[in-house]
Design an enzyme around this catalytic site. Structure first.
Site, PDB file in Angstrom:
ATOM      1  N   LYS A 133       0.890  -1.160  -0.124  1.00 25.72           N
ATOM      2  CA  LYS A 133      -0.035  -0.125   0.079  1.00 25.72           C
ATOM      3  C   LYS A 133       0.799   1.402  -0.032  1.00 25.72           C
ATOM      4  CE  LYS A 133      -2.438   2.899   3.452  1.00 25.72           C
ATOM      5  NZ  LYS A 133      -1.158   3.612   4.088  1.00 25.72           N
ATOM      6  N   ASN A 134       2.036   1.241   0.667  1.00 24.34           N
ATOM      7  CA  ASN A 134       2.572   2.539   1.033  1.00 24.34           C
ATOM      8  C   ASN A 134       3.758   2.618  -0.244  1.00 24.34           C
ATOM      9  OD1 ASN A 134       1.178   3.348   2.998  1.00 24.34           O
ATOM     10  ND2 ASN A 134       2.544   2.592   4.704  1.00 24.34           N
ATOM     11  N   CYS A 139      -4.857   8.605   7.359  1.00 19.04           N
ATOM     12  CA  CYS A 139      -5.536   8.188   8.881  1.00 19.04           C
ATOM     13  C   CYS A 139      -5.317   9.281   9.937  1.00 19.04           C
ATOM     14  CB  CYS A 139      -4.591   6.891   9.350  1.00 19.04           C
ATOM     15  SG  CYS A 139      -5.648   5.368   8.441  1.00 19.04           S
ATOM     16  N   ARG A 143       0.070  15.001  11.705  1.00 15.60           N
ATOM     17  CA  ARG A 143       0.622  14.703  10.374  1.00 15.60           C
ATOM     18  C   ARG A 143       0.860  15.967   9.381  1.00 15.60           C
ATOM     19  NH1 ARG A 143      -1.803   9.236   8.049  1.00 15.60           N
ATOM     20  NH2 ARG A 143       0.488   9.129   7.267  1.00 15.60           N
ATOM     21  N   ASP A 165       3.255   0.983  12.281  1.00 20.43           N
ATOM     22  CA  ASP A 165       2.129   0.506  11.670  1.00 20.43           C
ATOM     23  C   ASP A 165       1.574  -1.107  12.334  1.00 20.43           C
ATOM     24  OD1 ASP A 165       1.840   2.736   9.995  1.00 20.43           O
ATOM     25  OD2 ASP A 165       2.417   1.486   8.419  1.00 20.43           O
ATOM     26  N   ARG A 174      -9.056   0.736   2.510  1.00 17.05           N
ATOM     27  CA  ARG A 174      -7.933   1.756   2.028  1.00 17.05           C
ATOM     28  C   ARG A 174      -6.707   1.034   1.814  1.00 17.05           C
ATOM     29  NH1 ARG A 174      -6.628   6.045   5.680  1.00 17.05           N
ATOM     30  NH2 ARG A 174      -5.016   6.362   4.047  1.00 17.05           N
TER      31      ARG A 174
END
Ligand code: EPU
Length: 447
Positions: A32-33, A127, A132, A314, A428
């Site tokens: 995903k990242n 998220c 952030r 994570d 997501r």
């Protein structure tokens, strides 16, 4: 053609009947990242690139929507492979309707600056695990020659990157990515210091170098980029998702099961494997993946999350779930994000014995990755977990991606029925997570 299995809607609910050992084999999806950043980087060339092993998740689809809105050419070759180029990009401003949708917008600044000499992006999403901010990205752009201003909810960039040296005040994964993408096509040499070491950054460097960029990681958290005038198309396969690997590994141990994770890569999981060993979980490294299995009572551990190569932030929510089943007092100290323990209130509702606390830290500025001024009273930076405690099924609403995976996992380990609302957030970042758990023997369904 737009392929997608992404199926849940905002009202999607997952039902779990827990306490079943999970076993079998699972194959990881693309990271995903990494995936969405690879697509954005491919826009630096007008020649076509083909990126494969992309995960079919909503974060990827929202990046594709932005690319289309900017006029970029993009088409699916199959469900996990896209062909794209920057040839059709026709506007330098990401439309306001993408405001708050994901973290992707800031990564587009590089390709837009390279093509138009300017860029405008709306406020970022992602998220809700802390404030952030992107101050380190913006400081980097300014130091390297791009003017940055704010207008309402937009950030405006003007002037191509000229090159120079920028030292991140603290390492940032995303900041390293954005400045890498932006400096690949530039006049001069760029030296980035105190950069992130995440393997997803290396995936991005590998793609850019295949496109003709001249990027070298040197020792001591430094990257040197010799700017080039143009980049060309290429073929690239996205790395596997290490967070997904950890999710299944913890599922195997928490349900006293046995799961072989195909494509799990030891090199990017070292800090996690070390903790599994310390906790007494079974690990067998075999060709093509890693097997995780329960081999007896688990022991409590102490974890401090850190940027790579440390124990990743994570993973901590998943790890906390596992530690509710370990004997003794575990501690998790989160140092990357300032507000990432919201999930723990729900674990307590399931029956976990968790207390929140703020450890005494003498050099906060050094220990914490977040900006100290972004921390607010009421944030908890650590938890103590006393185990083992039996978990009971729950009715919970997912607040963020990793919490969602954690609730699923906890429900799989718990006795009884669970209902997980707002499950769409899980899509997501995880492709077919529910189906993958079903294949491993879980009693789980979506509605
Ligand atoms: N930070 C600032 N200013 C900046 C940049 C970062 O204060 O300009 C702070 C952040 O708020 C955070 C810390 O520095 O407290 C570290 O942030 P970093 O930039 O390293 O993280 P990120 O790029 O925002 C990525 C992943 C996260 C993952 C972190 C750490 C993506 C899209 N996101 O975030 O993934 O936790 O790196 O590896 O790549 C997830 O997948 O659930 C997730 C949150």
């Amino acid at each position: 053609m737009l392929y997608s299995n992404v199926s849940m809607t905002a009202s999607s609910i997952i039902y779990v009947s827990g306490n079943k050992k999970l076993s079998g084999e699972v194959t990881l999806s693309g990271a995903k990242n990494s995936g969405f950043k690879l697509l954005i980087a491919a826009l630096l060339s007008d020649e076509e690139s083909t990126i494969s092993n992309l995960s079919d998740i909503t974060d990827l689809h929202s990046t594709i929507e932005i690319i289309q809105a900017l006029g970029g050419k993009i088409e699916f070759v199959d469900k996990h492979t896209v062909r794209l180029s920057g040839a059709g990009l026709k506007t330098w401003a990401i439309p306001e309707k993408f405001e708050g949708l994901s973290r992707a917008a800031i990564y587009f600044v590089g390709p837009l600056l390279a093509k138009f000499g300017r860029a405008a992006i709306p406020m970022l999403g992602g998220c809700n695990i802390g404030k952030r901010p992107v101050d380190r990205h913006l400081e980097g752009f300014q130091t390297l020659g791009t003017k940055v201003t704010h207008k309402g909810n937009e950030i405006l960039f003007s002037g191509k990157i000229k090159g120079g040296t920028f030292c991140f005040p603290k390492p940032t994964h995303g900041g390293t990515d954005t400045l890498l993408i932006a400096s690949a096509l530039s006049q001069g040499e760029t030296i980035l210091e105190n950069v992130g070491l995440e393997p997803e950054i290396d995936d991005l460097i590998n793609l850019l170098n295949l496109m003709g960029a001249k990027i070298t990681r040197t020792l001591n958290r430094m990257i040197v980029i010799q700017g080039v005038k143009e980049l060309h198309g290429t073929k690239f396969c996205c790395m596997s998702d290490r967070n997904e690997a950890v999710t299944f590994a913890v599922a195997a141990l928490a349900t006293k099961g046995d799961i072989f994770i195909k494509d799990a890569n030891e090199q990017v999981l070292k800090a996690f494997l070390k903790k599994v060993e310390e906790a007494g979980g079974g690990i067998a490294k075999v060709d093509g993946g890693i097997r995780f299995f329960y081999k007896g009572p688990l022991r409590a551990t102490r974890v401090v999350t850190k940027p790579h190569p440390g124990f990743m932030t994570d993973w901590q929510a998943l790890w906390a779930t596992l530690m509710t089943q370990a004997e003794g007092k575990s501690v998790i100290h989160e140092t990357v994000f300032e507000n990432r323990f919201k999930y723990a209130f729900t674990l307590k509702d399931l029956g976990a014995d968790i207390t929140f606390f703020n450890p005494k830290v003498s050099k906060k500025e050094k220990v914490y990755s977040f900006n100290i001024e972004d921390d607010i009273p009421g944030n908890n930076h650590a938890i103590k977990i006393k185990g083992p405690t039996p978990l009971q099924g729950i009715h919970a609403k997912v607040p963020d991606l990793r919490s969602g995976a954690t609730f699923l996992l906890a429900s799989l380990a718990a006795r009884g029925e669970s209902v997980i609302e707002n499950a769409v957030i899980i899509e997501r970042g995880y492709e077919n997570l529910v189906e993958k758990f079903q294949k491993l023997g879980a009693s789980i369904k979506t509605r």
